[in-house]
Design an enzyme around this catalytic site. Sequence first.
Site, short mmCIF file in Angstrom:
data_model
loop_
_atom_site.label_atom_id
_atom_site.label_comp_id
_atom_site.label_asym_id
_atom_site.label_seq_id
_atom_site.Cartn_x
_atom_site.Cartn_y
_atom_site.Cartn_z
N ARG A 39 28.99 14.16 28.25
CA ARG A 39 28.79 12.79 28.76
C ARG A 39 28.93 11.74 27.67
NH1 ARG A 39 23.46 11.53 30.62
NH2 ARG A 39 23.99 10.36 32.46
N ALA A 40 29.11 12.19 26.43
CA ALA A 40 29.05 11.26 25.30
C ALA A 40 30.06 10.12 25.43
CB ALA A 40 29.24 12.02 23.99
N CYS A 63 2.64 -15.89 7.89
CA CYS A 63 2.55 -14.43 8.00
C CYS A 63 1.17 -13.94 7.59
CB CYS A 63 3.62 -13.79 7.12
SG CYS A 63 3.38 -12.03 6.86
N CYS A 66 1.41 -11.77 4.17
CA CYS A 66 1.87 -12.30 2.89
C CYS A 66 0.67 -12.56 1.96
CB CYS A 66 2.65 -13.61 3.11
SG CYS A 66 4.41 -13.36 3.42
N ASN A 88 -7.78 -2.27 9.06
CA ASN A 88 -7.17 -2.97 10.19
C ASN A 88 -8.23 -3.85 10.89
OD1 ASN A 88 -5.88 -3.56 12.75
ND2 ASN A 88 -4.50 -1.84 12.30
N HIS A 126 8.03 -10.91 1.74
CA HIS A 126 8.13 -10.95 3.20
C HIS A 126 9.52 -10.52 3.70
CE1 HIS A 126 6.88 -12.40 7.15
NE2 HIS A 126 8.10 -12.90 7.29
N ASN A 166 5.88 1.55 11.75
CA ASN A 166 6.56 1.08 12.94
C ASN A 166 7.42 -0.07 12.49
OD1 ASN A 166 6.06 2.19 15.38
ND2 ASN A 166 4.38 0.81 15.92
N SER A 174 4.59 -5.91 15.10
CA SER A 174 4.18 -7.29 15.30
C SER A 174 4.64 -8.22 14.19
CB SER A 174 2.65 -7.34 15.39
OG SER A 174 2.08 -6.84 14.20
N HIS A 177 7.09 -8.35 7.99
CA HIS A 177 6.65 -8.10 6.60
C HIS A 177 6.56 -6.58 6.41
CE1 HIS A 177 4.50 -9.71 2.97
NE2 HIS A 177 4.38 -8.40 2.85
N HIS A 179 5.43 -3.19 6.09
CA HIS A 179 4.09 -2.60 6.11
C HIS A 179 4.05 -1.33 6.95
CE1 HIS A 179 4.16 -4.66 9.98
NE2 HIS A 179 3.15 -3.90 10.35
N GLN A 181 1.04 1.83 8.53
CA GLN A 181 -0.35 1.98 8.95
C GLN A 181 -0.85 3.39 8.67
OE1 GLN A 181 -1.73 0.37 12.68
NE2 GLN A 181 0.28 -0.44 13.14
N GLU A 195 2.48 21.18 16.07
CA GLU A 195 3.20 21.77 14.93
C GLU A 195 2.33 22.79 14.21
OE1 GLU A 195 4.98 18.90 12.34
OE2 GLU A 195 6.19 18.03 13.93
N HIS A 309 6.65 17.13 5.79
CA HIS A 309 7.91 16.54 6.24
C HIS A 309 7.67 15.15 6.83
CE1 HIS A 309 6.29 18.86 9.65
NE2 HIS A 309 6.81 17.91 10.43
N PHE A 325 16.84 4.78 26.08
CA PHE A 325 15.57 4.68 26.81
C PHE A 325 15.11 6.08 27.20
CE2 PHE A 325 17.12 0.36 27.42
CZ PHE A 325 15.96 -0.36 27.23
N TYR A 329 14.86 11.00 34.01
CA TYR A 329 14.74 12.44 33.79
C TYR A 329 13.83 12.75 32.61
CZ TYR A 329 16.20 17.32 33.86
OH TYR A 329 16.21 18.67 33.96
N GLU A 330 13.97 11.92 31.55
CA GLU A 330 13.15 12.15 30.35
C GLU A 330 11.66 12.07 30.66
OE1 GLU A 330 15.91 10.20 30.05
OE2 GLU A 330 16.86 10.60 28.13
P1 H2U Z 1 2.22 -3.24 13.63
O1 H2U Z 1 3.07 -4.44 13.45
O2 H2U Z 1 2.93 -1.94 13.32
O3 H2U Z 1 1.56 -3.26 14.96
O4 H2U Z 1 1.03 -3.29 12.54
C1 H2U Z 1 0.28 -4.43 12.32
C2 H2U Z 1 -1.19 -4.06 12.33
O5 H2U Z 1 -1.88 -5.13 11.70
C3 H2U Z 1 -1.77 -3.97 13.74
O6 H2U Z 1 -2.33 -2.67 13.92
C4 H2U Z 1 -3.10 -5.35 12.35
C5 H2U Z 1 -2.83 -5.04 13.81
O7 H2U Z 1 -4.01 -4.59 14.42
N1 H2U Z 1 -3.51 -6.72 12.07
C6 H2U Z 1 -4.63 -6.96 11.29
O8 H2U Z 1 -5.29 -6.02 10.88
N2 H2U Z 1 -4.97 -8.24 10.97
C7 H2U Z 1 -4.31 -9.35 11.40
O9 H2U Z 1 -4.66 -10.46 11.04
C8 H2U Z 1 -3.19 -9.20 12.36
C9 H2U Z 1 -2.72 -7.81 12.63
ZN ZN Z 2 4.77 -11.84 5.05
#
Ligand code: H2U
Ligand code: ZN
Length: 362
Positions: A39-40, A63, A66, A88, A126, A166, A174, A177, A179, A181, A195, A309, A325, A329-330
């Site tokens: 199907r490619a 930001c 930053c 967080n 940034h 992410n 979000s 910048h 980053h 987690q 695994e 890994h 997507f 089926y997936e």
């Molecule tokens: P993502 O963009 O991968 O979602 O990671 C950003 C993380 O930063 C997200 O888990 C956190 C969000 O909860 N965050 C803070 O801890 N403080 C902030 O002021 C905004 C976002």
């Molecule tokens: Zn930034």
Amino acid sequence: MVTIHRGELMRMDIFNLKEHPHRRYNPLTREWILVSPHRAERPWRGQVQEQPRKERPPYDPTCYLCPGNERAGGVRNPVYTNTFVFDNDFPALLPNTPNGLAGKEELLIAESERGICRVICFSPRHDLTLAEMDRADIRKVVHVWIEQYLELGALPSIRYVQIFENKGEMMGCSNPHPHGQIWASQTIPQEPAKECVSLTDYWYTKGSCLLCNYLALEEDRQERIVCQDAHFLALVPFWAIWPFETILISRRHVASLDGLNHLERVSLADLLKRLTTRYDNLFETSFPYSMGFHQQPTDGQEYPEWHLHVHFYPPLLRSATVRKFMVGYEMLASPQRDLSPEATAKRLRALSETHYKSRCKR
Ligand code: H2U
Ligand code: ZN
């Protein structure tokens, strides 16, 4: 026998991975994926949009990652010059959740989950990504990952430390910048737990490591390797689900990041740069993905079978805007792909390791 299929003639008598629909087995998760290589080349009516290139400033006053800027809740970031780690502000897991089970019904099972969530800024800049950062600065990120793994893993309540990134709006990130987690949890989450079962089973029944043996096979075949050096190897796994999915595996049998020696840490930083640069060069865009480390749990048990890994799961399929997507089926039956892992490995292998942005500047 010759069968007429969608207007094409196909030899159906000798099974062939390049032409015929088949299932591939993922020995790490023990799941199957459907591959439909015929199907490619099917016609595509979806829109292919050119993505406007957005240049970002090295510092963005709005930001929340930053240096020197205020985060949600009013905390101000220090004027950091390398990496920066903070708890967080909107953690998915809390350290002081009361322990307990809920529900006496067999079909309504719940249990409390404790943990710690942190954010790691990879750089004060940034406008950069791992692909565009200097190797020396990526080494600092590797160092922080190791420190965090050890610090969080040493806590009695933490049994698994999930380090991930992410990247890109498409992945729900979000903020551009650079980053990542860390979510460190009281239980071993589902994916590493799957695994764990496979690696343990293989180790004790075959007397060797599943990933060491897999690496040897891939080195022998050479079909799916993307890039490598003396310590790490990046390849599109035989059982890849996402079109340009890769796995980065340490050549030495090491169970976790802290087990890497100096040269291996340097190599990991280097391979991360080389692989993410190839990704950016594929569609000349900042390539979105979710990536993360899988390594031994931190529950105090011995895990001689674990092999460090990194998985890269990128959603893009045919351009900077057309993604794969996981629907239909997936969702209801099984993951499926059209482009073969061998074909995408070949494309990734052919790409330059000089970032397209630095090529344009010359
Ligand atoms: P993502 O963009 O991968 O979602 O990671 C950003 C993380 O930063 C997200 O888990 C956190 C969000 O909860 N965050 C803070 O801890 N403080 C902030 O002021 C905004 C976002
Ligand atoms: Zn930034």
